[in-house]
Scaffold this active site. Structure first.
Site, PDB file in Angstrom:
ATOM      1  N   GLU A 175     -27.049 -44.015  14.583  1.00  0.00           N
ATOM      2  CA  GLU A 175     -25.493 -43.887  14.877  1.00  0.00           C
ATOM      3  C   GLU A 175     -25.196 -42.771  14.345  1.00  0.00           C
ATOM      4  O   GLU A 175     -25.093 -42.295  13.072  1.00  0.00           O
ATOM      5  CB  GLU A 175     -24.811 -45.228  14.230  1.00  0.00           C
ATOM      6  CG  GLU A 175     -25.164 -46.403  14.861  1.00  0.00           C
ATOM      7  CD  GLU A 175     -24.666 -46.519  16.383  1.00  0.00           C
ATOM      8  OE1 GLU A 175     -24.097 -45.700  16.799  1.00  0.00           O
ATOM      9  OE2 GLU A 175     -25.084 -47.536  16.908  1.00  0.00           O
TER      10      GLU A 175
ATOM     11  N   CYS B 136     -16.443 -41.433  12.926  1.00  0.00           N
ATOM     12  CA  CYS B 136     -17.448 -40.711  14.054  1.00  0.00           C
ATOM     13  C   CYS B 136     -16.723 -40.794  15.111  1.00  0.00           C
ATOM     14  O   CYS B 136     -16.904 -39.845  16.006  1.00  0.00           O
ATOM     15  CB  CYS B 136     -18.729 -41.609  14.024  1.00  0.00           C
ATOM     16  SG  CYS B 136     -18.292 -43.468  14.203  1.00  0.00           S
TER      17      CYS B 136
HETATM   18  P1  NAD Z   1     -25.877 -38.289   5.992  1.00  0.00           P
HETATM   19  O1  NAD Z   1     -26.492 -38.204   7.078  1.00  0.00           O
HETATM   20  O2  NAD Z   1     -25.683 -36.984   4.836  1.00  0.00           O
HETATM   21  O3  NAD Z   1     -26.071 -39.467   5.080  1.00  0.00           O
HETATM   22  C1  NAD Z   1     -26.142 -40.856   5.562  1.00  0.00           C
HETATM   23  C2  NAD Z   1     -27.121 -41.861   4.498  1.00  0.00           C
HETATM   24  O4  NAD Z   1     -28.493 -41.292   4.682  1.00  0.00           O
HETATM   25  C3  NAD Z   1     -26.833 -41.728   3.333  1.00  0.00           C
HETATM   26  O5  NAD Z   1     -26.822 -43.195   2.706  1.00  0.00           O
HETATM   27  C4  NAD Z   1     -27.704 -40.885   2.690  1.00  0.00           C
HETATM   28  O6  NAD Z   1     -27.994 -41.221   1.275  1.00  0.00           O
HETATM   29  C5  NAD Z   1     -29.071 -41.113   3.671  1.00  0.00           C
HETATM   30  N1  NAD Z   1     -29.926 -40.075   3.413  1.00  0.00           N
HETATM   31  C6  NAD Z   1     -29.707 -38.939   3.366  1.00  0.00           C
HETATM   32  N2  NAD Z   1     -30.937 -38.122   3.578  1.00  0.00           N
HETATM   33  C7  NAD Z   1     -31.779 -39.192   3.893  1.00  0.00           C
HETATM   34  C8  NAD Z   1     -33.440 -39.197   4.126  1.00  0.00           C
HETATM   35  N3  NAD Z   1     -33.842 -37.940   4.277  1.00  0.00           N
HETATM   36  N4  NAD Z   1     -33.934 -40.202   4.666  1.00  0.00           N
HETATM   37  C9  NAD Z   1     -33.212 -41.431   4.450  1.00  0.00           C
HETATM   38  N5  NAD Z   1     -31.858 -41.650   4.246  1.00  0.00           N
HETATM   39  C10 NAD Z   1     -31.356 -40.250   3.933  1.00  0.00           C
HETATM   40  O7  NAD Z   1     -24.273 -38.748   6.783  1.00  0.00           O
HETATM   41  P2  NAD Z   1     -22.698 -38.940   5.620  1.00  0.00           P
HETATM   42  O8  NAD Z   1     -22.274 -37.532   5.404  1.00  0.00           O
HETATM   43  O9  NAD Z   1     -23.024 -39.767   4.659  1.00  0.00           O
HETATM   44  O10 NAD Z   1     -21.929 -39.369   6.973  1.00  0.00           O
HETATM   45  C11 NAD Z   1     -21.196 -38.546   7.977  1.00  0.00           C
HETATM   46  C12 NAD Z   1     -21.927 -38.735   9.289  1.00  0.00           C
HETATM   47  O11 NAD Z   1     -22.080 -40.063   9.732  1.00  0.00           O
HETATM   48  C13 NAD Z   1     -21.054 -38.367  10.489  1.00  0.00           C
HETATM   49  O12 NAD Z   1     -21.902 -37.083  11.243  1.00  0.00           O
HETATM   50  C14 NAD Z   1     -20.513 -39.147  11.172  1.00  0.00           C
HETATM   51  O13 NAD Z   1     -20.238 -38.892  12.413  1.00  0.00           O
HETATM   52  C15 NAD Z   1     -21.765 -40.181  11.106  1.00  0.00           C
HETATM   53  N6  NAD Z   1     -21.376 -41.548  11.346  1.00  0.00           N
HETATM   54  C16 NAD Z   1     -21.611 -41.999  12.577  1.00  0.00           C
HETATM   55  C17 NAD Z   1     -21.328 -43.252  12.830  1.00  0.00           C
HETATM   56  C18 NAD Z   1     -21.658 -44.036  14.134  1.00  0.00           C
HETATM   57  O14 NAD Z   1     -21.446 -45.260  14.560  1.00  0.00           O
HETATM   58  N7  NAD Z   1     -22.033 -43.283  15.440  1.00  0.00           N
HETATM   59  C19 NAD Z   1     -20.200 -44.028  11.917  1.00  0.00           C
HETATM   60  C20 NAD Z   1     -19.994 -43.525  10.779  1.00  0.00           C
HETATM   61  C21 NAD Z   1     -20.525 -42.218  10.358  1.00  0.00           C
END
Ligand code: NAD
Length: 523
Positions: A244, A278
């Site tokens: 997502e 998002c």
């Molecule tokens: P992010 O990708 O920085 O982090 C998301 C999660 O991934 C965190 O828990 C982080 O610790 C983990 N993570 C980071 N690197 C990783 C790796 N290499 N391996 C495994 N896990 C890892 O995102 P964010 O800043 O927390 O969230 C913002 C983004 O989320 C925006 O782009 C937003 O649009 C998206 N989002 C999408 C939805 C949806 O339903 N499509 C919903 C909410 C947020």
């Protein structure tokens, strides 16, 4: 300490700060890679008995977890607001209430949604055979969410995984670890057997360790960049992943829309959760004839919004979650201005608070109309024809949600079906993640797979085909050995049986009898 960097990663601890005040909320241990692996292994053991529980028993646990949430609602809402910065009103309306609805829906309906399904196998049925699909749980589901809906997203996914018979290991965002731990505590208080839900904490490294620990599926919510890393790492073990990801969601407003309503919807859709959804309205396209009126209404409504601490009941717009996010917002606004667009209201900031900002004269060629901003900005662009509106909306690498505003519902639905997005609303905006009954997920770079709805539940099971031959007294005509009679029979299969017609197939009977006799003789 000033509200600067929310997260500090000191050796083996994650520190969580309140983004509105900069105060420390607490510290959690970063789970080591070995402990993450052990959690997945223990989860697998817990799964072996959890999968044997009946839907009735699972429903009991989930309904008990609902009671725990209801009893602790104020405390949970405050924690969500403190750790994520969002207004208390949104912790209740966009996190707690929708997830309670999702919980009752899947608790009550998972059994029906996952009921074994009989398959029509056509003429094979006349040979005494039948087929059905049963839905088997997968095992351990690794949930890696973002920080922006830190309660409702992982809680909803965990509930669906549990109802389908899986165990869960959750790694909350490093910006909201205490909300993740609270989810674990809620299930514990609901009496869930040990290790069926486990919470590990830490930043990206802990998330990566969870992927490496080979859970049976990963439910990831976050950025495209991290989504690609996870997909790559998961592919090494053939672990399947639901992604997502980000959005750049367009709102199309035709001149015949209820402009007062569309303006209010745009303001909520763009600025709730400080624009960190998002499915935020990130681009607004208005038909030229209505542009001035709609823009004025939006500016007027935006000016009335009150910034403040999330925990304050009268706050409309809370603090942003991190300095990194705030910097992107500032960059995008400055890009807009350099490219010739105009800030009509907002644009200022103090600590992690950013004023809701309305921009006119936006064009798709501008960088900030292509990249996800994820902040309280509402750029407005103008279109002239229906075709142009569709083209502008689809001119994006993303496709999560979109909305179309018009009083002409036929036009609304026609346009909706031409928009490349996982969800398109007509005269509504943003809120369908709150309808747990409906699928959630993106087209294009907004993701892969679905959460919520029947489609989301199906991501958490594997279909198993059970095929039964009730007339197991004769060999099948296609078994060994082969020869001239076999070849003639198989040609008959191709010509008659494969037509799907009982009448045509009846012509095959004499040849079929010869073949069966031959098989019995030779066996
Ligand atoms: P992010 O990708 O920085 O982090 C998301 C999660 O991934 C965190 O828990 C982080 O610790 C983990 N993570 C980071 N690197 C990783 C790796 N290499 N391996 C495994 N896990 C890892 O995102 P964010 O800043 O927390 O969230 C913002 C983004 O989320 C925006 O782009 C937003 O649009 C998206 N989002 C999408 C939805 C949806 O339903 N499509 C919903 C909410 C947020």
């Amino acid at each position: 300490m000033s509200a600067v960097l929310k997260l500090e990663n000191q050796t083996n601890k994650t520190i969580s700060y309140n983004p509105a005040t900069g105060e420390e909320i607490g510290r959690v241990e970063n789970t080591t890679a070995e402990d993450v692996k052990a959690a997945v292994e223990k989860g697998r053991k817990a799964f072996s008995s959890w999968r044997e529980t009946s839907f009735r028993e699972r429903r009991g646990f989930i309904m008990k977890a609902r009671e725990v949430i209801l009893a602790e609602m104020d405390e949970i809402a405050r924690l969500i607001s403190d750790e994520s910065g969002k207004p208390l009103a949104e912790s209740l309306s966009m996190e707690i209430a929708p997830v309670l609805d999702l919980m009752q829906h899947f608790a009550r309906n998972a059994e029906k949604l996952l009921a074994p399904r009989k398959i029509n196998i056509g003429l094979y049925a006349t040979l005494g055979r039948s087929s059905k699909i049963v839905y088997q749980p997968l095992g351990v589901i690794g949930i890696i969410p973002a920080w922006n809906y830190p309660f409702s997203i992982p809680m909803g996914e965990a509930v669906m995984a549990l109802m389908a018979g899986n165990a869960v290991v959750l790694k909350p965002s490093e910006l909201t670890p205490f909300i993740g731990l609270k989810i674990g505590e809620i299930f514990e208080k609901a009496g869930l057997p040990e290790r069926v839900v486990q919470v590990v904490t830490g930043a990206g490294a802990t998330g990566a360790a969870l992927v490496e620990a080979t859970p049976d599926k990963i439910m990831f919510t976050g950025s495209v960049v991290t989504g690609k890393k996870i997909a790559e790492a998961a592919a090494k073990n053939l672990t399947s992943v639901v992604l997502e990801l980000g959005g750049k969601d367009p709102m199309i407003v035709f001149a015949d829309a209820n402009l007062e309503l569309a303006a209010a919807a745009a303001v909520w859709g763009a600025f709730c959760n400080a624009g960190q959804s998002c499915s935020s309205v990130e681009r607004l396209y208005v038909e030229e004839l209505a542009a001035e009126k709609l823009t004025n209404l939006i500016v007027e409504k935006t000016k009335k919004l009150k910034l403040g601490k999330g925990s304050d009941e009268t706050t409309d717009i809370g603090a942003m979650s991190s300095e990194r996010q705030l910097k992107i917002v500032k960059d995008h606004i400055s890009d807009f201005e350099k490219a010739g667009a105009r800030v009509l209201t907002g644009g200022g900031s103090r600590d992690l608070f950013f004023e809701p900002t309305v921009i006119s004269g936006a064009m798709n060629e501008m960088r900030a109309m292509q990249e996800e901003t994820f902040g309280p900005t509402l750029p407005i662009a103008v279109f002239r024809t229906e075709e142009e509106a569709i083209k502008l909306a689809n001119d994006s690498e993303f496709g999560l949600t979109a909305s179309v505003w018009t009083k002409d519902l036929a036009k609304g639905k026609r346009v909706a079906e031409k928009i490349e997005a996982g969800t398109v609303c007509v005269n509504e905006v943003l809120y369908t993640h709150g309808i747990g009954q409906t699928p959630w997920g993106g087209f294009k770079n907004s993701g892969r797979g679905r959460t919520h709805g029947l489609e989301g539940l199906m991501e958490l099971v594997q279909p198993q085909h059970i095929h039964v031959n009730r007339l197991a007294i004769l060999p099948d005509a296609w078994w060994l050995p082969y020869g001239a009679t076999a070849i003639e029979t198989f040609k008959g299969f191709a010509k008659y049986f494969a037509s799907g017609s009982p009448f045509q197939t009846s012509k095959l009977m004499p040849q079929l009898i010869r073949r069966i006799r031959e098989l019995r003789r030779k066996s």
